[in-house]
Design an enzyme around this catalytic site. Structure first.
Site, PDB file in Angstrom:
ATOM      1  N   PRO A  67      48.020  58.995  56.474  1.00 46.93           N
ATOM      2  CA  PRO A  67      48.282  57.737  56.114  1.00 46.93           C
ATOM      3  C   PRO A  67      47.853  57.285  54.658  1.00 46.93           C
ATOM      4  CG  PRO A  67      46.042  58.260  57.701  1.00 46.93           C
ATOM      5  CD  PRO A  67      46.722  59.514  57.390  1.00 46.93           C
ATOM      6  N   GLU A  68      49.006  57.230  53.542  1.00 45.55           N
ATOM      7  CA  GLU A  68      48.831  56.662  52.375  1.00 45.55           C
ATOM      8  C   GLU A  68      48.549  55.233  51.957  1.00 45.55           C
ATOM      9  OE1 GLU A  68      50.052  59.354  49.289  1.00 45.55           O
ATOM     10  OE2 GLU A  68      49.712  60.551  50.328  1.00 45.55           O
TER      11      GLU A  68
END
Length: 280
Positions: free
Chosen positions: A2-3
């Site tokens: 996840p960014e």
DNA sequence: CGTACACCCTGGCCGC
DNA sequence: TGCGGCCAGGGTGTAC
């Protein structure tokens, strides 16, 4: 995984499920995440009402009604899923990697799973949050209006490292990861190998603008996935998103009129995808 | 100080 | 089918 955009999507989904509701119970199956959970973790969270959920860089911050702030980081493989009361009641076994489960007041379950256990949860308070070691050295939020070419250029000044590595450094900009760094460099036509200190002036303007656009587009895609996430798993943050260069080694450069090919190279141990023809 | 790299951990995929 | 090697969207500690 996840960014910033994925974390933002998770934040929105969690807020819809938890805001204004008490955390009725907490089950900790494994406390040994990247950092060990505090021994009194469940006790300090149970019974508290979730006032709201914020995001800082790739961290989620749950504001509880007694001033406690529950910090969650998803690491590489962390996932959050929202399981409605009826489904939660019907299910027996839990997934092998579901380490922490929050039961919300209305019976909904918010489940944190993380096979690699690079994620973490920690507790702080509103008063002590600003000085918290996890946040102390973070750079600016790329979606903050104050983040522009000049702000970015100032952060890159004097850096002898490649721009790719500089953008992955959370002290330079907070929230970018490998995918969106590759995409932003592609969109702005900047080579990942270019020295960070040479990204100044108009080039920095282009890069800051590209970062903004790439992140906003991904958040938008995440938002639409949220709207039709009648997905049975209730899993948040994973949405089909088309990348221009990331993981597209050998593909034709998607830029109109460019006859280049997407190449892969390794920089500071991570894959970089780029078009050597239009990124200079 | 800034930069470079090993390492934390598990699972999936590919080639043999 | 099994096995080894390599890869993975993150962050930190340590060595220069």
């Amino acid at each position: 995984m996840p960014e910033l955009p994925e974390v933002e999507t998770v934040r929105r989904g969690m807020e819809a499920a938890m805001r204004g509701r008490p955390i009725a119970g907490v089950t900790v199956r494994r406390a040994d995440l990247r950092r060990a959970l505090p021994v009194d973790f469940a006790a300090r969270v149970t019974g508290r009402v979730v006032r709201g959920i914020r995001r800082r860089a790739k961290y989620l911050l749950l504001d509880l009604d007694d001033g406690t702030v529950l910090i969650i980081h998803l690491g590489m493989s962390g996932r959050i899923s929202i399981v409605p009361a009826d489904a939660a009641a019907a299910e027996g076994a839990h997934g092998k990697h579901e380490h922490v489960v929050f039961a919300v007041g209305n019976g909904t379950e918010v489940r944190f799973s993380d096979p690699r256990r690079f994620g973490l949860m920690a507790l702080t308070t509103r008063d002590e949050e600003d000085g918290h070691p996890l946040f102390a050295r973070l750079g600016p939020e790329p979606l903050d209006p104050a983040f522009d070419g000049a702000a970015l250029a100032a952060r890159l000044a004097g850096k002898r490292t490649p721009i790719k590595a500089a953008l992955l450094d959370q002290r330079v900009v907070a929230g970018l990861g490998n995918i969106y760094v590759c995409e932003s460099l592609f969109m702005s036509g900047i080579s990942p190998r270019r020295l960070a200190r040479t990204v100044q002036g108009e080039r920095a303007d282009r890069l800051a603008k590209a970062i903004h656009q790439v992140l906003e587009a991904a958040i938008e895609a995440g938002g639409s996935s949220l709207r039709d996430h009648a997905a049975p798993s209730g899993e948040l943050g994973y949405f089909q998103h088309h990348f221009k260069v990331y993981d597209r080694e050998g593909a034709a450069c998607p830029h109109l009129g460019c006859s280049g090919t997407v190449k892969r190279l390794v920089q500071s141990g991570r894959s970089t995808f780029f078009c050597p023809t239009c990124q200079r």
